[in-house]
Design a protein around this motif. Structure first.
Motif, PDB file in Angstrom:
ATOM      1  N   ALA A 139       0.840  -1.202   0.000  1.00 32.85           N
ATOM      2  CA  ALA A 139       0.000   0.000   0.000  1.00 32.85           C
ATOM      3  C   ALA A 139       0.875   1.252   0.000  1.00 32.85           C
ATOM      4  CB  ALA A 139      -0.945  -0.004   1.198  1.00 32.85           C
ATOM      5  N   MET A 140       1.938   1.252   0.825  1.00 32.38           N
ATOM      6  CA  MET A 140       2.845   2.407   0.869  1.00 32.38           C
ATOM      7  C   MET A 140       3.550   2.611  -0.460  1.00 32.38           C
ATOM      8  SD  MET A 140       4.641   2.218   4.583  1.00 32.38           S
ATOM      9  CE  MET A 140       3.897   0.992   5.624  1.00 32.38           C
ATOM     10  N   TYR A 141       3.968   1.528  -1.072  1.00 37.13           N
ATOM     11  CA  TYR A 141       4.624   1.608  -2.388  1.00 37.13           C
ATOM     12  C   TYR A 141       3.705   2.310  -3.386  1.00 37.13           C
ATOM     13  CZ  TYR A 141       6.266   0.045  -6.956  1.00 37.13           C
ATOM     14  OH  TYR A 141       6.672  -0.003  -8.268  1.00 37.13           O
ATOM     15  N   ASN A 142       2.439   1.890  -3.429  1.00 41.16           N
ATOM     16  CA  ASN A 142       1.483   2.496  -4.356  1.00 41.16           C
ATOM     17  C   ASN A 142       1.172   3.942  -3.990  1.00 41.16           C
ATOM     18  OD1 ASN A 142       0.405   0.534  -6.511  1.00 41.16           O
ATOM     19  ND2 ASN A 142       0.629  -0.705  -4.680  1.00 41.16           N
ATOM     20  N   LEU A 143       1.100   4.225  -2.711  1.00 45.11           N
ATOM     21  CA  LEU A 143       0.899   5.601  -2.266  1.00 45.11           C
ATOM     22  C   LEU A 143       2.090   6.465  -2.696  1.00 45.11           C
ATOM     23  CD1 LEU A 143      -0.891   7.595  -0.751  1.00 45.11           C
ATOM     24  CD2 LEU A 143       0.205   6.862   1.380  1.00 45.11           C
ATOM     25  N   GLY A 144       3.287   5.911  -2.602  1.00 41.02           N
ATOM     26  CA  GLY A 144       4.479   6.622  -3.058  1.00 41.02           C
ATOM     27  C   GLY A 144       4.424   6.940  -4.546  1.00 41.02           C
ATOM     28  N   ILE A 145       3.899   6.015  -5.337  1.00 38.45           N
ATOM     29  CA  ILE A 145       3.748   6.266  -6.783  1.00 38.45           C
ATOM     30  C   ILE A 145       2.830   7.466  -6.998  1.00 38.45           C
ATOM     31  CG2 ILE A 145       2.814   5.358  -8.952  1.00 38.45           C
ATOM     32  CD1 ILE A 145       3.690   2.550  -7.980  1.00 38.45           C
ATOM     33  N   ILE A 146       1.705   7.480  -6.296  1.00 35.84           N
ATOM     34  CA  ILE A 146       0.761   8.594  -6.443  1.00 35.84           C
ATOM     35  C   ILE A 146       1.418   9.904  -6.023  1.00 35.84           C
ATOM     36  CG2 ILE A 146      -1.408   9.606  -5.607  1.00 35.84           C
ATOM     37  CD1 ILE A 146      -2.363   6.653  -5.180  1.00 35.84           C
ATOM     38  N   LEU A 147       2.085   9.901  -4.879  1.00 33.52           N
ATOM     39  CA  LEU A 147       2.722  11.118  -4.386  1.00 33.52           C
ATOM     40  C   LEU A 147       3.765  11.634  -5.379  1.00 33.52           C
ATOM     41  CD1 LEU A 147       3.015  10.115  -0.625  1.00 33.52           C
ATOM     42  CD2 LEU A 147       1.529  11.896  -1.579  1.00 33.52           C
ATOM     43  N   THR A 148       4.464  10.724  -6.045  1.00 32.10           N
ATOM     44  CA  THR A 148       5.419  11.129  -7.076  1.00 32.10           C
ATOM     45  C   THR A 148       4.690  11.760  -8.256  1.00 32.10           C
ATOM     46  OG1 THR A 148       6.945   9.373  -6.432  1.00 32.10           O
ATOM     47  CG2 THR A 148       7.244  10.313  -8.626  1.00 32.10           C
ATOM     48  N   LYS A 149       3.591  11.135  -8.663  1.00 34.39           N
ATOM     49  CA  LYS A 149       2.845  11.638  -9.823  1.00 34.39           C
ATOM     50  C   LYS A 149       2.219  13.008  -9.559  1.00 34.39           C
ATOM     51  CE  LYS A 149       2.035   7.246 -12.090  1.00 34.39           C
ATOM     52  NZ  LYS A 149       2.648   7.469 -13.377  1.00 34.39           N
ATOM     53  N   ILE A 150       1.900  13.300  -8.291  1.00 32.00           N
ATOM     54  CA  ILE A 150       1.309  14.611  -7.983  1.00 32.00           C
ATOM     55  C   ILE A 150       2.353  15.583  -7.416  1.00 32.00           C
ATOM     56  CG2 ILE A 150      -1.031  13.683  -7.711  1.00 32.00           C
ATOM     57  CD1 ILE A 150      -0.670  13.874  -4.664  1.00 32.00           C
ATOM     58  N   ALA A 151       3.625  15.219  -7.618  1.00 34.32           N
ATOM     59  CA  ALA A 151       4.774  16.085  -7.302  1.00 34.32           C
ATOM     60  C   ALA A 151       4.965  16.366  -5.807  1.00 34.32           C
ATOM     61  CB  ALA A 151       4.701  17.391  -8.091  1.00 34.32           C
ATOM     62  N   HIS A 152       4.587  15.420  -4.959  1.00 31.21           N
ATOM     63  CA  HIS A 152       4.891  15.502  -3.524  1.00 31.21           C
ATOM     64  C   HIS A 152       6.075  14.573  -3.256  1.00 31.21           C
ATOM     65  CE1 HIS A 152       0.504  16.810  -2.955  1.00 31.21           C
ATOM     66  NE2 HIS A 152       1.281  17.870  -2.812  1.00 31.21           N
ATOM     67  N   TYR A 153       7.235  14.963  -3.785  1.00 32.03           N
ATOM     68  CA  TYR A 153       8.393  14.077  -3.801  1.00 32.03           C
ATOM     69  C   TYR A 153       8.940  13.748  -2.420  1.00 32.03           C
ATOM     70  CZ  TYR A 153       8.057  15.446  -8.658  1.00 32.03           C
ATOM     71  OH  TYR A 153       7.591  15.681  -9.913  1.00 32.03           O
ATOM     72  N   GLU A 154       8.992  14.720  -1.544  1.00 31.84           N
ATOM     73  CA  GLU A 154       9.531  14.461  -0.208  1.00 31.84           C
ATOM     74  C   GLU A 154       8.668  13.446   0.537  1.00 31.84           C
ATOM     75  OE1 GLU A 154      10.588  16.989   3.756  1.00 31.84           O
ATOM     76  OE2 GLU A 154      11.039  17.936   1.824  1.00 31.84           O
ATOM     77  N   LYS A 155       7.346  13.611   0.450  1.00 32.02           N
ATOM     78  CA  LYS A 155       6.434  12.646   1.084  1.00 32.02           C
ATOM     79  C   LYS A 155       6.586  11.270   0.427  1.00 32.02           C
ATOM     80  CE  LYS A 155       2.777  15.884   2.423  1.00 32.02           C
ATOM     81  NZ  LYS A 155       1.394  16.287   2.164  1.00 32.02           N
ATOM     82  N   ALA A 156       6.742  11.277  -0.914  1.00 27.53           N
ATOM     83  CA  ALA A 156       6.904  10.010  -1.635  1.00 27.53           C
ATOM     84  C   ALA A 156       8.150   9.277  -1.152  1.00 27.53           C
ATOM     85  CB  ALA A 156       6.982  10.260  -3.143  1.00 27.53           C
ATOM     86  N   ARG A 191      13.435  13.937  -9.420  1.00 29.34           N
ATOM     87  CA  ARG A 191      12.410  14.966  -9.668  1.00 29.34           C
ATOM     88  C   ARG A 191      12.411  16.026  -8.591  1.00 29.34           C
ATOM     89  NH1 ARG A 191       8.298  10.459 -11.549  1.00 29.34           N
ATOM     90  NH2 ARG A 191       8.829  10.442 -13.742  1.00 29.34           N
ATOM     91  N   GLU A 192      12.692  15.596  -7.350  1.00 25.00           N
ATOM     92  CA  GLU A 192      12.710  16.542  -6.243  1.00 25.00           C
ATOM     93  C   GLU A 192      13.833  17.571  -6.440  1.00 25.00           C
ATOM     94  OE1 GLU A 192      12.529  16.412  -1.414  1.00 25.00           O
ATOM     95  OE2 GLU A 192      13.848  14.972  -2.413  1.00 25.00           O
ATOM     96  N   ARG A 193      14.941  17.120  -6.997  1.00 24.48           N
ATOM     97  CA  ARG A 193      16.087  18.007  -7.191  1.00 24.48           C
ATOM     98  C   ARG A 193      15.914  18.973  -8.348  1.00 24.48           C
ATOM     99  NH1 ARG A 193      19.890  13.088  -6.890  1.00 24.48           N
ATOM    100  NH2 ARG A 193      19.682  12.572  -4.717  1.00 24.48           N
ATOM    101  N   VAL A 194      15.043  18.644  -9.276  1.00 22.64           N
ATOM    102  CA  VAL A 194      14.863  19.481 -10.477  1.00 22.64           C
ATOM    103  C   VAL A 194      14.092  20.743 -10.188  1.00 22.64           C
ATOM    104  CG1 VAL A 194      13.796  19.576 -12.754  1.00 22.64           C
ATOM    105  CG2 VAL A 194      15.032  17.546 -12.035  1.00 22.64           C
TER     106      VAL A 194
END
Length: 194
Positions: A139-156, A191-194
């Motif tokens: 579940a966390m892995y999938n949540l991380g994918i979503i957070l990456t897609k919506i540009a919440h990289y630190e949370k991801a 992505r977070e660094r960009v």
């Protein structure tokens, strides 16, 4: 005129058919795997519900791998319904089946619904004393994918790290999940660094 592979297939039981489908899947012969599932030598009515859910999940996995996400979603949802009816919503197998549904919904761009659903699953797992289970890691892995897609990289990155901690603790059988999670961390970090 049947080839020898088809003749052998006709003499197989459900587990052997699923193993054959998995073999074709891992060989990258996705259409052959689907063909086996389309031409089962077993009457579906004679297979118990869990057997039918396993067939649906195998079909969904192949459809997902071949980018047929809407079809995959339908099969995963049908499998989830069977599993939920059989074991109930608090069973870890049922929860993992629901996570698969959200995984496909992420591919279809249904981020909000998937994020909320995964957060509910994580809350449920916490309440069930399963906050460090493989279901929670998935579940966390999938949540991380979503957070990456919506540009919440630190949370991801944080969520991916929590997922990794569980996968590492659980051992070798989760190396693939671990590798995928590290891959997602790398992408989120860049992505977070960009």
């Amino acid at each position: 005129n049947m080839d020898s592979e088809e003749q052998n297939q006709n003499a197989l039981g459900l587990q052997e058919i699923i193993n054959l489908v998995k073999t074709k899947y891992f060989e990258g012969r996705f259409e052959k795997a689907l063909d086996i599932l389309d031409n089962l030598p077993i009457d579906l009515g004679s297979i118990d519900k869990i057997g039918r859910s396993r067939i649906l999940q195998q079909r969904a996995k192949i459809l997902y791998k071949t980018d047929r996400f809407q079809e995959a979603l339908t099969h995963y949802e049908n499998a989830y319904s069977i599993i939920d009816e059989q074991w109930g919503e608090d069973d870890l197998y049922t929860i993992i089946a629901k996570i698969r549904v959200f995984h496909v919904k992420i591919e279809l761009g249904q981020y909000k619904e998937s994020k909320e659903g995964l957060e509910r699953i994580l809350s449920k797992l916490h309440n069930l004393g399963q906050a460090n289970s493989i279901a929670a890691a998935k579940a966390m892995y999938n949540l991380g994918i979503i957070l990456t897609k919506i540009a919440h990289y630190e949370k991801a990155l944080d969520v991916f790290q929590q997922s990794i901690d569980i996968f590492e603790k659980e051992g070798d059988q989760y190396k693939i999940d671990l590798a995928h999670t590290y891959q997602k961390i790398g992408r989120a970090s860049c992505r977070e660094r960009v």
